[in-house]
Design a protein around this motif. Structure first.
Motif, short mmCIF file in Angstrom:
data_model
loop_
_atom_site.label_atom_id
_atom_site.label_comp_id
_atom_site.label_asym_id
_atom_site.label_seq_id
_atom_site.Cartn_x
_atom_site.Cartn_y
_atom_site.Cartn_z
N ALA A 217 -74.54 50.97 21.85
CA ALA A 217 -73.75 50.08 21.01
C ALA A 217 -74.19 48.62 21.15
O ALA A 217 -74.28 47.88 20.17
N GLU A 218 -74.47 48.23 22.37
CA GLU A 218 -74.91 46.86 22.61
C GLU A 218 -76.27 46.59 21.98
O GLU A 218 -76.49 45.51 21.43
N THR A 219 -77.15 47.55 22.07
CA THR A 219 -78.48 47.34 21.48
C THR A 219 -78.46 47.41 19.97
O THR A 219 -79.29 46.81 19.29
N ALA A 220 -77.48 48.13 19.41
CA ALA A 220 -77.39 48.25 17.95
C ALA A 220 -76.43 47.24 17.35
O ALA A 220 -76.36 47.10 16.13
N GLY A 221 -75.62 46.57 18.19
CA GLY A 221 -74.65 45.62 17.69
C GLY A 221 -73.49 46.25 16.99
O GLY A 221 -72.88 45.65 16.11
#
Length: 226
Positions: A217-221
């Motif tokens: 989620a963090e890498t995909a925003g």
């Protein structure tokens, strides 16, 4: 020149003295533990063979130098080993080959780890533990990637036990180690779905899946999936 020869002679004399002390200490120890008299000839032959080898090749005057191992050790995570044991069992005839594979991996010989597990599969061709372990060993041996051979091993494990969480979990772990996090996610989700609520290792799978979701989620925003 004479000084160098004197140093070499003194070093060789010290080497012979050390060899004599080692031989005497060995003989005393064997006498103390009660070695059978009939075996003394073998011990004497072994000591004489060592002395002959030193006489022919010993060079005590040579400078010492550190020796580097031929292979770099590969760490084996004890937590994942314990999780594997919880999922697949321990202290069995087939899982003993996994222990041997771990030992080979630790000393930096993943090829030997693969060979050890393949040896176990020859004796236990339908072992879920060994086919799952073979997938992990092959991925390590093939440069940390989920190679076709590693994928074949994991799929064979899944065929042997379609409802067991170990094959999808460790396949997902191999993808995580390869940096292919998105590919790992469905396998860890399946592993969690296959693990009953009452099983002791379920929280560990759930935690790893949650951390993976957070990372994705963090890498995909985007927010993590429910």
């Amino acid at each position: 020149m004479a000084g160098a020869r004197l140093v070499q002679a003194a070093a060789r004399l010290m080497g012979w003295a050390a060899l004599a002390i080692i031989g005497a200490a060995t003989a005393a120890l064997l006498w103390r533990i009660g070695l059978a008299r009939g075996l003394w000839s073998f011990v004497g032959a072994a000591l004489m063979l060592g002395a002959a080898g030193y006489a022919l090749q010993g060079e005590p005057s040579l400078a010492g130098r550190p020796v580097r191992a031929n292979a770099d050790p590969i760490p084996v995570d004890p937590e994942l080993t314990a999780l594997r044991d919880d999922m697949l069992g321990r202290f069995r005839a087939d899982t003993a080959y996994l222990v041997a594979g771990d030992a080979m991996t630790r000393i930096g010989n993943p090829g030997y780890a693969v060979s050890a597990i393949l040896g176990g599969i020859r004796h236990h061709p339908d072992s879920l533990a060994l086919w799952t372990g073979l997938g992990t060993a092959l991925a390590t041996h093939d440069g940390g990637q989920v190679s076709p051979t590693a994928l074949f091993a994991f799929r064979r494990a899944g065929q042997l036990a379609p409802l067991h969480p170990a094959p999808p979990f460790f396949l997902g772990l191999a993808y995580v180690r390869a940096g292919e996090f998105a590919k790992a996610r469905p396998y860890w989700a399946r592993a969690l779905a296959l693990t009953p609520q009452s099983v002791s290792y379920r929280p560990q799978i759930a935690l790893r899946l949650a951390l993976l979701d957070q990372f994705l989620a963090e890498t995909a925003g985007a927010p993590p999936p429910p």
